[in-house]
Write a protein that holds these residues in place. Structure first.
Motif, PDB file in Angstrom:
ATOM      1  N   VAL A 106       0.875  -1.164   0.000  1.00 19.89           N
ATOM      2  CA  VAL A 106       0.000   0.000   0.000  1.00 19.89           C
ATOM      3  C   VAL A 106       0.917   1.219   0.000  1.00 19.89           C
ATOM      4  CG1 VAL A 106      -1.890  -1.175   1.177  1.00 19.89           C
ATOM      5  CG2 VAL A 106      -0.206   0.049   2.522  1.00 19.89           C
ATOM      6  N   TRP A 107       0.481   2.284  -0.634  1.00 18.03           N
ATOM      7  CA  TRP A 107       1.331   3.474  -0.739  1.00 18.03           C
ATOM      8  C   TRP A 107       0.666   4.670  -0.093  1.00 18.03           C
ATOM      9  CZ3 TRP A 107       4.775   4.538  -5.510  1.00 18.03           C
ATOM     10  CH2 TRP A 107       5.568   3.428  -5.782  1.00 18.03           C
ATOM     11  N   LEU A 108       1.480   5.394   0.641  1.00 20.44           N
ATOM     12  CA  LEU A 108       1.090   6.670   1.216  1.00 20.44           C
ATOM     13  C   LEU A 108       1.928   7.742   0.532  1.00 20.44           C
ATOM     14  CD1 LEU A 108      -0.140   8.575   3.384  1.00 20.44           C
ATOM     15  CD2 LEU A 108       1.767   7.901   4.866  1.00 20.44           C
ATOM     16  N   VAL A 109       1.272   8.732  -0.023  1.00 23.92           N
ATOM     17  CA  VAL A 109       1.972   9.850  -0.662  1.00 23.92           C
ATOM     18  C   VAL A 109       1.535  11.120   0.061  1.00 23.92           C
ATOM     19  CG1 VAL A 109       2.384  11.114  -2.798  1.00 23.92           C
ATOM     20  CG2 VAL A 109       1.996   8.641  -2.882  1.00 23.92           C
ATOM     21  N   GLN A 110       2.502  11.840   0.600  1.00 24.86           N
ATOM     22  CA  GLN A 110       2.239  13.082   1.322  1.00 24.86           C
ATOM     23  C   GLN A 110       3.103  14.196   0.751  1.00 24.86           C
ATOM     24  OE1 GLN A 110       1.221  11.408   5.751  1.00 24.86           O
ATOM     25  NE2 GLN A 110       3.079  12.522   5.522  1.00 24.86           N
ATOM     26  N   ALA A 111       2.693  15.402   1.014  1.00 26.10           N
ATOM     27  CA  ALA A 111       3.437  16.559   0.517  1.00 26.10           C
ATOM     28  C   ALA A 111       4.864  16.594   1.056  1.00 26.10           C
ATOM     29  CB  ALA A 111       2.709  17.848   0.882  1.00 26.10           C
ATOM     30  N   ASN A 112       5.099  16.017   2.213  1.00 19.77           N
ATOM     31  CA  ASN A 112       6.445  16.037   2.788  1.00 19.77           C
ATOM     32  C   ASN A 112       7.225  14.739   2.547  1.00 19.77           C
ATOM     33  OD1 ASN A 112       4.732  14.619   4.503  1.00 19.77           O
ATOM     34  ND2 ASN A 112       5.922  15.105   6.314  1.00 19.77           N
ATOM     35  N   HIS A 113       6.801  13.928   1.586  1.00 24.08           N
ATOM     36  CA  HIS A 113       7.450  12.636   1.303  1.00 24.08           C
ATOM     37  C   HIS A 113       7.980  12.538  -0.122  1.00 24.08           C
ATOM     38  CE1 HIS A 113       5.257  10.071   4.585  1.00 24.08           C
ATOM     39  NE2 HIS A 113       6.080  10.941   5.095  1.00 24.08           N
ATOM     40  N   ARG A 114       8.647  13.522  -0.619  1.00 22.79           N
ATOM     41  CA  ARG A 114       9.141  13.481  -2.002  1.00 22.79           C
ATOM     42  C   ARG A 114       8.043  12.988  -2.942  1.00 22.79           C
ATOM     43  NH1 ARG A 114      14.902  10.600  -1.543  1.00 22.79           N
ATOM     44  NH2 ARG A 114      13.890   9.512   0.108  1.00 22.79           N
ATOM     45  N   TYR A 115       6.927  13.630  -2.863  1.00 22.34           N
ATOM     46  CA  TYR A 115       5.720  13.164  -3.539  1.00 22.34           C
ATOM     47  C   TYR A 115       5.854  13.129  -5.055  1.00 22.34           C
ATOM     48  CZ  TYR A 115       4.680  18.136  -4.274  1.00 22.34           C
ATOM     49  OH  TYR A 115       4.739  19.444  -4.633  1.00 22.34           O
ATOM     50  N   GLN A 116       6.592  14.054  -5.656  1.00 22.39           N
ATOM     51  CA  GLN A 116       6.697  14.057  -7.120  1.00 22.39           C
ATOM     52  C   GLN A 116       7.349  12.770  -7.620  1.00 22.39           C
ATOM     53  OE1 GLN A 116       8.673  17.833  -7.206  1.00 22.39           O
ATOM     54  NE2 GLN A 116       6.823  18.879  -7.922  1.00 22.39           N
ATOM     55  N   ARG A 117       8.355  12.322  -6.913  1.00 26.29           N
ATOM     56  CA  ARG A 117       9.042  11.071  -7.267  1.00 26.29           C
ATOM     57  C   ARG A 117       8.085   9.884  -7.119  1.00 26.29           C
ATOM     58  NH1 ARG A 117      12.330   7.701  -3.811  1.00 26.29           N
ATOM     59  NH2 ARG A 117      13.636   6.372  -5.092  1.00 26.29           N
ATOM     60  N   ARG A 118       7.343   9.835  -6.021  1.00 23.85           N
ATOM     61  CA  ARG A 118       6.434   8.713  -5.773  1.00 23.85           C
ATOM     62  C   ARG A 118       5.283   8.690  -6.789  1.00 23.85           C
ATOM     63  NH1 ARG A 118       7.188   5.783  -1.300  1.00 23.85           N
ATOM     64  NH2 ARG A 118       5.004   5.293  -0.969  1.00 23.85           N
ATOM     65  N   LEU A 119       4.743   9.848  -7.132  1.00 23.06           N
ATOM     66  CA  LEU A 119       3.675   9.897  -8.133  1.00 23.06           C
ATOM     67  C   LEU A 119       4.196   9.452  -9.492  1.00 23.06           C
ATOM     68  CD1 LEU A 119       1.915  13.251  -7.159  1.00 23.06           C
ATOM     69  CD2 LEU A 119       1.164  10.916  -6.635  1.00 23.06           C
ATOM     70  N   ARG A 120       5.399   9.862  -9.836  1.00 19.67           N
ATOM     71  CA  ARG A 120       6.016   9.451 -11.105  1.00 19.67           C
ATOM     72  C   ARG A 120       6.219   7.936 -11.128  1.00 19.67           C
ATOM     73  NH1 ARG A 120       9.738  12.928 -10.957  1.00 19.67           N
ATOM     74  NH2 ARG A 120      11.345  11.636 -10.018  1.00 19.67           N
ATOM     75  N   LYS A 121       6.667   7.359 -10.015  1.00 19.69           N
ATOM     76  CA  LYS A 121       6.872   5.905  -9.951  1.00 19.69           C
ATOM     77  C   LYS A 121       5.560   5.143 -10.129  1.00 19.69           C
ATOM     78  CE  LYS A 121      11.064   5.013  -7.496  1.00 19.69           C
ATOM     79  NZ  LYS A 121      11.672   3.963  -6.743  1.00 19.69           N
ATOM     80  N   LEU A 122       4.487   5.649  -9.549  1.00 11.44           N
ATOM     81  CA  LEU A 122       3.186   5.004  -9.716  1.00 11.44           C
ATOM     82  C   LEU A 122       2.750   5.011 -11.178  1.00 11.44           C
ATOM     83  CD1 LEU A 122       1.353   6.275  -6.554  1.00 11.44           C
ATOM     84  CD2 LEU A 122       1.533   3.885  -7.234  1.00 11.44           C
ATOM     85  N   LEU A 123       2.930   6.136 -11.847  1.00 17.99           N
ATOM     86  CA  LEU A 123       2.574   6.211 -13.268  1.00 17.99           C
ATOM     87  C   LEU A 123       3.448   5.274 -14.090  1.00 17.99           C
ATOM     88  CD1 LEU A 123       1.973  10.047 -13.655  1.00 17.99           C
ATOM     89  CD2 LEU A 123       0.260   8.219 -13.732  1.00 17.99           C
ATOM     90  N   GLU A 124       4.724   5.183 -13.758  1.00 20.71           N
ATOM     91  CA  GLU A 124       5.621   4.260 -14.471  1.00 20.71           C
ATOM     92  C   GLU A 124       5.184   2.822 -14.270  1.00 20.71           C
ATOM     93  OE1 GLU A 124       9.511   5.188 -12.940  1.00 20.71           O
ATOM     94  OE2 GLU A 124       9.608   7.099 -14.028  1.00 20.71           O
TER      95      GLU A 124
END
Length: 170
Positions: A106-124
Motif C-alpha cells: 500500500v502506498w502513502l503519498v504526502q506533501a512532505n514525502h518526495r511526492y513528485q518522485r512517488r507519483l512518477r513511480k506510480l505512473l511508471e
C-alpha cells in the motif's frame, strides 16, 4: 484477519498536547497493549482500509473500559484519547492471535514525502504493466491545502492515472 503496518511510522515517547492527535492516540493505545500483553508495539498502521471486527471492538472496550469511556466522552480530541479503529484494533488483533501482520503493498503519498518522485513511480508502474499497490492514499496533511505545487501535482496525477470517469461520476 490481516493487519497492515507502516514500515516507517514509529510510535514512541509520551503523549504531549503539542503533538498530533493520531500519534497521542497511538501512544496511549501502545501503553494499554503493553500492560495487557507485556509486549511493545511501535508501528503506525497503514493509510488504507481496515477491516474491523465488532466482536474484537467489544472485547477491547470491555478490557480497556476507562480509556474507551474517556475517549468517547471527550468533546474534542485530547492527548489522553486512544486511537481505536486504526492503531489499537490492528495491534490488538496481532497480539491476541486473532490477526496477522500483512505486507501487501500500500502506498502513502504526502506533501512532505518526495511526492513528485512517488507519483512518477506510480505512473511508471501503471504504464509498464507492473504490480500496483492494493491501495493508495494521497494524504493532504502537513498544510498541503496551502501548497499549490502539491495541488497541481496531485490533480495532474489523478487526471493521468484515472483518465476516464467511473460509471459513478456525472
Amino acid at each position: 484477519m490481516k493487519v497492515r503496518l507502516e514500515p516507517y511510522g514509529q510510535v514512541n515517547g509520551e503523549p504531549h498536547p503539542d503533538h498530533p492527535a493520531y500519534l497521542n492516540g497511538a501512544r496511549n493505545g501502545k501503553a494499554l497493549l503493553e500492560r495487557e500483553f507485556g509486549r511493545s508495539t511501535t508501528q503506525l498502521t497503514s493509510h488504507t482500509f481496515h477491516a474491523l471486527r465488532v466482536d474484537i471492538l467489544r472485547e477491547m472496550e470491555a478490557k480497556f473500559d476507562e480509556a474507551f469511556y474517556r475517549t468517547i466522552h471527550n468533546r474534542f480530541r485530547s492527548p489522553n484519547d486512544i486511537s481505536v479503529t486504526s492503531y489499537l484494533h490492528s495491534h490488538y488483533c496481532v497480539l491476541s492471535g486473532k490477526g496477522i501482520a500483512d505486507d501487501t503493498p500500500v502506498w502513502l503519498v504526502q506533501a512532505n514525502h518526495r511526492y513528485q518522485r512517488r507519483l512518477r513511480k506510480l505512473l511508471e508502474r501503471k504504464n509498464g504493466g507492473r504490480r500496483l499497490p492494493l491501495s493508495l492514499c494521497l494524504n493532504d496533511g502537513k498544510n498541503s491545502d496551502n501548497d499549490r505545487a502539491w495541488d497541481t501535482a496531485v490533480r495532474g496525477f489523478l487526471n493521468t492515472f484515472f483518465p476516464n470517469p467511473s460509471p459513478f461520476e456525472k
